[in-house]
Scaffold this active site. Sequence first.
Site, mmCIF file in Angstrom:
data_model
loop_
_atom_site.group_PDB
_atom_site.id
_atom_site.type_symbol
_atom_site.label_atom_id
_atom_site.label_comp_id
_atom_site.label_asym_id
_atom_site.label_seq_id
_atom_site.Cartn_x
_atom_site.Cartn_y
_atom_site.Cartn_z
ATOM 1 C CE LYS A 36 2.462 55.635 57.665
ATOM 2 N NZ LYS A 36 2.934 54.247 57.686
ATOM 3 C CG ASP B 91 14.275 52.567 59.841
ATOM 4 O OD1 ASP B 91 13.231 53.050 60.325
ATOM 5 O OD2 ASP B 91 14.645 51.397 60.046
ATOM 6 C CG ASP C 155 1.941 53.547 61.851
ATOM 7 O OD1 ASP C 155 1.078 53.813 61.020
ATOM 8 O OD2 ASP C 155 2.476 52.426 61.930
ATOM 9 N NE ARG D 88 17.475 55.182 61.175
ATOM 10 C CZ ARG D 88 16.337 54.890 61.796
ATOM 11 N NH1 ARG D 88 15.323 55.717 61.735
ATOM 12 N NH2 ARG D 88 16.215 53.773 62.486
ATOM 13 N N GLY E 221 14.489 57.848 64.493
ATOM 14 C CA GLY E 221 13.727 58.428 63.380
ATOM 15 C C GLY E 221 13.546 59.931 63.421
ATOM 16 C CD GLU F 96 8.196 59.327 67.290
ATOM 17 O OE1 GLU F 96 9.308 59.357 66.749
ATOM 18 O OE2 GLU F 96 7.832 58.431 68.078
ATOM 19 C CG ASP F 97 9.851 58.883 63.167
ATOM 20 O OD1 ASP F 97 9.013 58.740 64.082
ATOM 21 O OD2 ASP F 97 10.527 57.933 62.725
HETATM 22 P P1 5GP Z 1 3.444 53.782 66.357
HETATM 23 O O1 5GP Z 1 3.745 53.279 67.716
HETATM 24 O O2 5GP Z 1 2.728 55.098 66.302
HETATM 25 O O3 5GP Z 1 2.747 52.726 65.528
HETATM 26 O O4 5GP Z 1 4.809 53.866 65.600
HETATM 27 C C1 5GP Z 1 5.662 54.865 65.664
HETATM 28 C C2 5GP Z 1 6.988 54.456 65.085
HETATM 29 O O5 5GP Z 1 6.867 53.470 64.058
HETATM 30 C C3 5GP Z 1 7.604 55.642 64.437
HETATM 31 O O6 5GP Z 1 8.353 56.383 65.357
HETATM 32 C C4 5GP Z 1 8.452 55.021 63.343
HETATM 33 O O7 5GP Z 1 9.715 54.706 63.857
HETATM 34 C C5 5GP Z 1 7.710 53.758 62.978
HETATM 35 N N1 5GP Z 1 6.897 53.952 61.759
HETATM 36 C C6 5GP Z 1 5.561 54.039 61.664
HETATM 37 N N2 5GP Z 1 5.164 54.241 60.384
HETATM 38 C C7 5GP Z 1 6.298 54.298 59.651
HETATM 39 C C8 5GP Z 1 6.558 54.513 58.257
HETATM 40 O O8 5GP Z 1 5.692 54.726 57.402
HETATM 41 N N3 5GP Z 1 7.880 54.511 57.911
HETATM 42 C C9 5GP Z 1 8.895 54.316 58.788
HETATM 43 N N4 5GP Z 1 10.139 54.328 58.320
HETATM 44 N N5 5GP Z 1 8.679 54.113 60.111
HETATM 45 C C10 5GP Z 1 7.390 54.108 60.524
#
Ligand code: 5GP
Length: 181
Positions: free
Chosen positions: A132, A160, A104, A166, A45, A100-101
């Site tokens: 977020k 994605d 979340d 992407r 990502g 990082e992208d």
């Molecule tokens: P976390 O562990 O913080 O919940 O998740 C991080 C990963 O979840 C990110 O690197 C991404 O790959 C994916 N992710 C979280 N939210 C989104 C979103 O809104 N869209 C997409 N495409 N991926 C997300």
Amino acid sequence: MEYGKEIKKVLVCKERIAERVRELGEQISRDYEGESITLVCTLRGGCVFFADLIRAVRGDVEIDFIAVSSYGAGTKTSGEVKMVKDLSEPIKGKNIIVVEDIIDTGVTLSYLKKLLEAREPKSLKICSLLDKPSRRKVEFEGDYIGFEIENEYVVGYGLDFNQKMRHYPDVCVLAPEVYGG
Ligand code: 5GP
């Protein structure tokens, strides 16, 4: 770019992204003046953001790649993190910025941060294009953030949906019909 009905709306257009990437690059260049930095791309990502960001940073820069996965298929996290591809170089004694992208729930990056801290870098910071904050399951804060966004599933600019979209140049909100939301 004209999108199909899989896209609800463009959330951050490519011009705004480019401007923010320039600002982040400038901030990082100033913060690390006189120091060398290794920018670490989190695959997959982070790849588009990473490619733009590294060209906005001045100074002594190396790059490396890492892949961890936390998401299952679709838009739901599995809650489990696993290492898919490790870094190519040791990071002991180096200034590391993980790129990082999106942050979340915070689960992926808190895992990654612990894992990398155990390797004793000189410093370790996190740069994420999107954040977020309302979705956190674990306490986690990034050091450099592009944009704070609401709780909507976004795609494009590296992000994605089931490995597709992407390559869209803007950060877009996915139409809920696509994932049954
Ligand atoms: P976390 O562990 O913080 O919940 O998740 C991080 C990963 O979840 C990110 O690197 C991404 O790959 C994916 N992710 C979280 N939210 C989104 C979103 O809104 N869209 C997409 N495409 N991926 C997300």
